[in-house]
Each structure stands twice: as C-alpha cells, then as structure tokens.
Scaffold this active site. Structure first.
Site, mmCIF file in Angstrom:
data_model
loop_
_atom_site.group_PDB
_atom_site.id
_atom_site.type_symbol
_atom_site.label_atom_id
_atom_site.label_comp_id
_atom_site.label_asym_id
_atom_site.label_seq_id
_atom_site.Cartn_x
_atom_site.Cartn_y
_atom_site.Cartn_z
ATOM 1 N N LYS A 79 0.846 -1.194 0.000
ATOM 2 C CA LYS A 79 0.000 0.000 0.000
ATOM 3 C C LYS A 79 0.884 1.247 0.000
ATOM 4 O O LYS A 79 1.893 1.290 0.718
ATOM 5 C CB LYS A 79 -0.904 -0.028 1.239
ATOM 6 C CG LYS A 79 -1.958 1.079 1.299
ATOM 7 C CD LYS A 79 -2.882 0.886 2.522
ATOM 8 C CE LYS A 79 -3.976 1.939 2.555
ATOM 9 N NZ LYS A 79 -4.908 1.753 3.699
ATOM 10 N N SER A 154 -9.987 1.663 2.545
ATOM 11 C CA SER A 154 -9.059 2.376 1.709
ATOM 12 C C SER A 154 -7.966 1.495 1.101
ATOM 13 O O SER A 154 -7.338 1.895 0.124
ATOM 14 C CB SER A 154 -8.396 3.493 2.508
ATOM 15 O OG SER A 154 -7.514 2.949 3.490
ATOM 16 N N SER A 178 -10.382 -0.280 6.988
ATOM 17 C CA SER A 178 -9.697 -0.227 5.690
ATOM 18 C C SER A 178 -8.879 -1.447 5.310
ATOM 19 O O SER A 178 -8.376 -1.525 4.191
ATOM 20 C CB SER A 178 -8.798 1.004 5.624
ATOM 21 O OG SER A 178 -9.566 2.158 5.415
#
Lengths: 498, 99
Positions: A79, A154, A178
């Site tokens: 990420k 997210s 998330s």
C-alpha cells in the site's frame, strides 16, 4: 508451474526448496501485472528493475549458503502509505506526487529483513480516507470479481492485487475498516491487529489513536505468517506495545475443532434494515459452521455500537486535521506559488488535497474549534468509552464475536461518490473495533447471487490475535470459499439478480 | 447541547473553518462543504441522546505509553532532510518573506 497460483506459504516453501528462484517468482508477478493491471488498476508504481535486482541478490545469497530471511524471495506490492526508501510514496495524493522517502517504515524494514522483494506500490484512497479507493488522486481500482465495482477501501489496491494474484499477500492499514472491508469485498483474508501490536513508524498518519497496520492474504495462515513478521515493539513508535509476540502464529493445526470456544452474536450487527439479506444469511451459515465445529454460540449485546460511525467521524477527522497540518508546502510535498506565508500554506493545501480530504479536515477543524470541542470531540471520546465497556462486558461471556464485515457486497464504482454519509456507512460494522482498539479478522464466507464475495468478521479481546487466527483457520479448513478465484480475463459481470 | 447545524446555514462558519484549516477553497467547494458538513453534523447529533454524565473520554485504547531513554543519535544522513523540499538553501527550508 504458475507460481502466482501458490499461497504465500506454498511460495515460501517452494523458494526454500529451490524449485523456484526469487528472480523467477518476481518475474512471474511482474508479468501478471503487465498482463492484468490495466484492467484492475491496483498498482501506482511498479519497480521492475529494483525488484529484479533485490531478487537476484537474494538468489545469490542463498546460493552462497548465507542465511536468508523467513520470506526470502517473496515478491510483494505494498500500500502506498508505507514509506519505502528510494521508492516514490504518494499516499494516493497529489500533495505527495513526487515524494521519495529517505527511510523505510519499520514494517517495510521488517519485511525486507525477512527477504521480501518490494515490487511496487498499491493504490488506495487519498490519505486512507475512503471506503472504495475512488478517492485516489491518480486512478480507479477495479474489483477483480466485477470490474465495474469497487474493491473496497481504503486498502482497495491491496485487496484487488491479492484477489487478482498480482501479489501473493500484502499489508494494509485499518483506521475504520480499511483492511477488513476491502478484504471482504474482494474475497480475501484481512487482519486488523490490536492497536499497539504493530509499529506505525514510517506509516503516513491519518488518525493516530485508530490507525493500525495489518496483513492481507489469500488464507488465514498466510496472514498469520505476515503478522508474525511485522508485529512487535518498536522504540520509534511510543504507542507500540512491549508485549511479546506469540511465535508459531502460522503453525495452526489442520482440521482443528472449536470445542470449548464461545462465540457471541451481537444483535446490533444484524439490523432489520441496512443489511443485505444475502450477507446476513451467509454470516448466519458461517456461525452454524462454527457450531458444527464444536463452538457454543450465544447472543451478546453491544448497545453503543450503532453510535460508532458518528463518534468515529468526529475522532478520526479531528486527529486527521491535526496530522495533515504538516502538508504546508515547506518541507516536502506540493507547493503553490504565493507571495506570503499564509497564502503558501492555504494555496498549497487547497491545490494539493482532494475533496474528501478537505471535507474531513474541515469537519475535524470544526470539532476541535473553540466553543465546540466539548460538544463534539469530548462527547465522541465519552461514547468511545461506552463502546469499549460494551466489548469488555461481552468478552466476559464469549471468546470471539462474529458479525458481517460489510453490510453489502461490492457496490458499483461511482454509486456513492456524491453522498459522503452513505459512503461512511460502508464501515458501520468495522468501526467500533477501531474505537475500542481491538483486533478483527475478515475472511471469506460465501458469495451473493451476482457471484460477489461476502466476508465474515471475527472480533477478539485485545492482543488475542491467536484466538482469531485459530478460529479463522478452523473455519477455513472446513470450507472452500477461500479457494475460489475470480475468472480471467477480469471483466464486468452482468449476471445475477438485478 | 444546542445544535450547531444552524451554523452552516450561511457561509460565515464554513469560511472561518477553512481559514483556520489553512485551506484555500473556491466558492463552489465552499458551498458544497457548507451543505455536506451541515448534513454530517445533523447525523452525528445522535450522540446527544446518549447520557455520558461522569464518563471519562477515551483518547486511545492502548496501554500506557512507555518512553524510551533520551539520547543523541544520528536519525538521517546529513542533508537528507531537505531532499524533498520544494525550495531550500544551505540546509535550510526557504519560505516567502515573513516580515
């Protein structure tokens, strides 16, 4: 053999046995990214050259008989919230479009020490603010099960990449859901550890009393293995816990039963409206499966949980407004042209931040502003105490709590972009766990009639990740949901009920 | 608690908050945020119904923070701190004239 079909643990074993080299594994993933990421959009940055060099170095070390780490040669996308030394890290924001970190996050350092080859950076909602990855300043990520739908957020680049086999496993961050919500929407496993279990040093901050790093993968054991690598005290994060990390997290016995385990079902997480009936029946069926494995199931009550979203959007935005004050155009990040210092701050931020980030900074600034602090921020903190007390009472009677991860399966891209409140409600079942600092695991437990994955969420006591993983592994061994993969090429699915 | 939602009926509050937050926003964005912040405050006001008398707020759910020993150490390579700076000179960050 196509190495990208292996689980993380199988790939690790193949690398150890020498049936696959680090360069071969890295090349296989890079090739899949080239072939499929145009359709998925998971990666913001791919570092093919750097990855192949890292992989070659690991192969050379292994050939020379030098000691290598537990995950030596495993390629991985991460990420874009984790600082990676020398590799651009944007947090999916225009503010950090050209930002190249000068050090690694502690979790990245630990992965590299274990021999992980960083192949690139994965898309996300800007500054991790969102539930669909549509708030990325750079691109949309598509759900591999239906590319017209969101992968969740997210950590949506991360969940899509795992589900589409563009990385064998990865890390996400979870402030309000998330890791777990995108894991559920993409049919993979995601663990949000206890707050303090994993260092946040070098992880771009959103809401510090809630943010936590955790693993995502195709199986519970893969996730357990990554958790073992990243967890533990870090003197550079004063909020990280000094408790010892249990070893052998991933060595979970096959086909174990769950006799003696008490599972709580909170009625507040199965509301009459706002929960897709296909999701609730899949979760109820999963609970029956836990019963069949020997667990005792009893009702519990978490009466303040329905207030979680309201409390969260005051606490998280207040902390975000403070954390994001650092993006002022002076030390790093986007800088606008301006004649004075106030103009430099305000214009750099106005130009750099996307709409959702602005919305949250504004709300948080208001919640902390003179005259409103007590009514909003303090009140939300008090409700947070009540939410934690609910969990403490429930965990005096049960060992884990079972709920749906998300009230719906993956929704269509664009569907909720004009209605922030509707988007916030995507996290209604995941948020209380963050407010209380507890661990939560999401794992696949079925599919709806459109063929979209459904997630089961298991919540546990603080620092009781081992029980969550044990229950998850027992469930996984008794079911086959986790073995299904989306069909290729990745396309939109018109089938199923309207 | 008195509802604060009415503060977002006009644009005075939203402009004041934008200034506090150091955000330069165009009129269309200010208007959109004025409306949406009013809606979100309407939603969070459900917290008012909860009796929190005598309840201590929870700032974070973690264990007691333990401080490490203070000491001198090299955190970064010399000069690295300005490597991402938009404008710098002799190891210092440059900003527009302050006075």
């Amino acid at each position: 053999m196509d190495v990208t079909t292996l689980t993380l643990i199988e790939l690790r074993d193949a690398l150890r046995a020498g049936t696959v080299t680090a360069v071969e594994a890295t090349r296989a993933y890079l090739n899949r990214i080239t072939a499929h990421d145009d359709a998925i959009g998971a990666y913001l940055t791919v570092d093919a050259e750097g990855a192949l060099a890292q992989a070659a170095a690991i192969d050379a070390a292994r050939a020379a008989g030098q000691p290598v780490g537990a995950l030596a040669g495993v390629p991985m996308g991460l990420k874009d919230i984790f600082l990676t030394k020398g590799l651009r890290t944007t947090c999916a924001s225009k503010v950090l479009e050209d930002f190249v970190p000068i050090y690694d996050a502690t979790v990245v350092e630990r992965l590299r020490a274990a021999g992980v080859v960083v192949i690139g950076k994965l898309n996300m909602d800007e500054f991790a603010m969102g539930s669909s990855t549509e708030n990325s300043a750079f691109k949309k990520t598509h759900n591999p099960w239906d590319i017209e739908r969101t992968p969740g957020g997210s950590s949506g680049g991360s969940s899509a990449a795992v589900a589409a086999r563009l990385t064998p496993g990865t890390l996400g961050t979870d402030t309000g859901g998330s890791i777990r919500q995108p894991a559920a929407l993409c049919g993979i496993v995601g663990l949000k550890p206890t707050w303090g279990r994993v260092s946040r040093f070098g992880v771009i901050a959103f809401a510090s009393s809630l943010d936590q790093v955790g693993p995502m993968g195709r199986t519970v054991r893969d996730v357990a293995l990554l958790e073992e690598v990243i967890a533990g005290y870090d003197p550079r994060d004063s909020t990280s816990s000094q408790r010892e990390v249990p070893t052998g997290l991933a060595d979970l016995p096959r086909g174990a039963d769950l006799r003696g385990l008490r599972v709580g079902l909170p009625r507040e997480y199965f509301p009459e409206s706002g929960l897709d009936p296909q999701v609730s029946s899949a979760v109820y069926a999963a609970v029956e499966q836990l019963k069949a494995l020997g667990a005792e199931v009893k009702p519990v009550s978490l009466p303040h949980s329905p207030l979680g979203v309201a409390a969260y959007y005051l606490v998280a935005t207040a902390e975000a407004s403070s954390n994001l004050a650092r993006y002022d155009g002076v030390r790093y990040g986007h800088r606008a042209k301006a004649d004075d210092l106030y103009g430099l701050y305000a214009r750099s931020r106005g130009e750099g931040f996307g709409l959702e980030v602005k919305r949250r900074i504004m709300l948080g600034t208001f919640a902390l502003s003179a005259g409103y602090y007590d009514a909003y921020y303090r009140k939300a903190g008090q409700v947070r105490t009540l939410i934690l007390r609910d969990f403490e009472a429930a965990f005096s009677e049960v060992d884990v709590i079972a709920t749906p991860t998300s009230p719906t399966t993956a929704f269509k891209l664009g569907e909720r972009m004009d209605d922030p409140l509707q988007m916030y409600l995507a996290d209604i079942f995941t948020i209380s766990c963050n407010l209380a600092g507890l661990p939560g695991l999401s794992l696949p437990c079925g599919f709806d009639d459109r063929g979209l994955p459904i997630g089961l969420q298991l919540l546990g006591r603080a620092f009781d990740e081992p029980t969550l993983l044990r229950v998850g592994a027992a469930y996984e061994d008794a079911t086959t949901w986790h073995t299904r993969a989306p069909a290729e090429p990745f396309v939109a699915r018109a089938g199923g009920a309207a | 608690m008195e509802s604060a939602r009415h503060l977002f009926d006009g644009d005075e509050t939203v402009r004041r908050i934008a200034r506090l937050a150091r955000l330069e926003l165009d009129d269309a964005t200010l208007e959109l945020l004025r409306r949406q912040l009013g809606d979100i405050l309407g939603y969070v006001e459900q917290l008012d119904a909860v009796d929190t008398t005598g309840v201590e707020p929870l700032a974070a759910a973690g264990e007691q923070t333990r401080l490490r020993e203070d000491g001198l150490r090299i955190a970064l390579d010399p000069g690295a701190h300005v490597r991402n700076a938009p404008d710098h000179s002799t190891g210092a960050f440059r900003v527009p004239k302050v006075l």
